[in-house]
Design a protein around this motif. Structure first.
Motif, PDB file in Angstrom:
ATOM      1  N   TYR A   1       0.830  -1.211   0.000  1.00 37.23           N
ATOM      2  CA  TYR A   1       0.000   0.000   0.000  1.00 37.23           C
ATOM      3  C   TYR A   1       0.861   1.255   0.000  1.00 37.23           C
ATOM      4  CZ  TYR A   1      -3.476   3.489   0.974  1.00 37.23           C
ATOM      5  OH  TYR A   1      -4.256   4.613   0.871  1.00 37.23           O
ATOM      6  N   ILE A   2       1.860   1.290   0.870  1.00 30.77           N
ATOM      7  CA  ILE A   2       2.729   2.466   0.955  1.00 30.77           C
ATOM      8  C   ILE A   2       3.448   2.704  -0.371  1.00 30.77           C
ATOM      9  CG2 ILE A   2       4.761   3.449   2.095  1.00 30.77           C
ATOM     10  CD1 ILE A   2       2.251   3.467   3.839  1.00 30.77           C
ATOM     11  N   LYS A   3       3.973   1.650  -0.964  1.00 30.25           N
ATOM     12  CA  LYS A   3       4.735   1.787  -2.217  1.00 30.25           C
ATOM     13  C   LYS A   3       3.851   2.192  -3.389  1.00 30.25           C
ATOM     14  CE  LYS A   3       6.664  -2.320  -1.848  1.00 30.25           C
ATOM     15  NZ  LYS A   3       7.488  -3.519  -2.193  1.00 30.25           N
ATOM     16  N   ASN A   4       2.625   1.692  -3.436  1.00 28.99           N
ATOM     17  CA  ASN A   4       1.770   1.888  -4.607  1.00 28.99           C
ATOM     18  C   ASN A   4       0.796   3.057  -4.496  1.00 28.99           C
ATOM     19  OD1 ASN A   4       2.885  -0.381  -5.926  1.00 28.99           O
ATOM     20  ND2 ASN A   4       1.490  -1.753  -4.845  1.00 28.99           N
ATOM     21  N   ASN A   5       0.611   3.594  -3.295  1.00 34.14           N
ATOM     22  CA  ASN A   5      -0.417   4.622  -3.119  1.00 34.14           C
ATOM     23  C   ASN A   5       0.079   5.900  -2.446  1.00 34.14           C
ATOM     24  OD1 ASN A   5      -3.095   3.097  -3.885  1.00 34.14           O
ATOM     25  ND2 ASN A   5      -1.918   1.689  -2.610  1.00 34.14           N
ATOM     26  N   THR A   6       1.363   5.987  -2.152  1.00 38.82           N
ATOM     27  CA  THR A   6       1.908   7.195  -1.531  1.00 38.82           C
ATOM     28  C   THR A   6       3.245   7.543  -2.184  1.00 38.82           C
ATOM     29  OG1 THR A   6       3.316   6.198   0.194  1.00 38.82           O
ATOM     30  CG2 THR A   6       0.951   6.341   0.660  1.00 38.82           C
ATOM     31  N   ASN A   7       3.764   8.697  -1.817  1.00 37.97           N
ATOM     32  CA  ASN A   7       5.090   9.112  -2.286  1.00 37.97           C
ATOM     33  C   ASN A   7       6.177   8.819  -1.255  1.00 37.97           C
ATOM     34  OD1 ASN A   7       4.158  10.184  -4.777  1.00 37.97           O
ATOM     35  ND2 ASN A   7       3.422  12.019  -3.703  1.00 37.97           N
ATOM     36  N   ILE A   8       5.824   8.056  -0.230  1.00 38.23           N
ATOM     37  CA  ILE A   8       6.774   7.710   0.826  1.00 38.23           C
ATOM     38  C   ILE A   8       7.780   6.676   0.308  1.00 38.23           C
ATOM     39  CG2 ILE A   8       7.029   6.707   3.126  1.00 38.23           C
ATOM     40  CD1 ILE A   8       4.116   7.601   3.678  1.00 38.23           C
TER      41      ILE A   8
END
Length: 206
Positions: free
Chosen positions: A52-59
């Motif tokens: 989720y973090i990799k695919n949906n944020t710029n983090i």
């Protein structure tokens, strides 16, 4: 430290119960509230949080795990991480630290403190009898109440994975919180996830 969980254990029907999905929501929500530019997750698990973090944020997302076959970015143990000081804005360890003996808890916290620039988010298993009420009435604010009872703690028995759990004999919530403070963390908030009451979340700052 050797890996405890076979890769097959992360199978959907075995691992991803409804309560765990609720816990994932809290994991993502607490991390996003901290607004980090970089995150290190300790323990790859089934990769729901990381994906989720990799695919949906710029983090910028990185992960560390003792199990090489899970293909983490960094292979290592949380109590001795091959990472420089103050590398990541936020470090998280969800349902991880109970997989090490309690004697290594403080050392693991010190390591989390060392590699994080400012924030650390942890969840730990919290044993006990859980009572809850959730009332939803149209046009009114929802009412929710919960209580975790630990009046008669039982002795923990190592089950091949968990060495200890909050709420069991010799592992009170107060004792765990004292460890956080000894590791020079400020406890910003802590709570039991309402729909995943086995998981106790701690939001910490250096």
């Amino acid at each position: 430290m050797e890996k405890q969980i076979d890769k097959k254990e992360y199978n959907f029907s075995k691992y991803c119960k409804q309560e765990r999905w609720s816990s994932y929501w809290h994991q993502i929500d607490e991390v996003l509230k901290c607004n980090p530019k970089s995150v290190l997750e300790i323990g790859v698990g089934d990769k729901v949080f990381g994906d989720y973090i990799k695919n949906n944020t710029n983090i910028k997302y990185f992960c560390l795990d003792i199990a090489e076959d899970l293909n983490p970015d960094i292979v290592g143990s949380v109590d001795n991480m091959p990472i420089e000081n103050n590398t990541y804005d936020l470090v998280c360890a969800f349902e991880i630290l109970e997989h090490l003996p309690f004697e290594k808890f403080k050392k693991s916290l010190d390591e989390l403190h060392r590699v994080s620039k400012k924030d650390v988010i942890i969840s730990l298993p919290h044993w006990g009898r859980h009572f809850s009420i959730d009332i939803r009435i149209p046009y009114f604010k929802n009412f929710s109440w919960q209580y975790k009872c630990n009046f008669f703690p039982i002795k923990h028995k190592f089950n091949g994975q968990h060495y200890w759990e909050i709420g069991k004999k010799d592992y009170s919530l107060k004792k765990v919180k004292r460890k956080f403070k000894k590791a020079k963390f400020k406890i910003v908030k802590d709570y039991i996830a309402f729909k995943s009451p086995y998981h106790h979340f701690f939001v910490l700052k250096k």
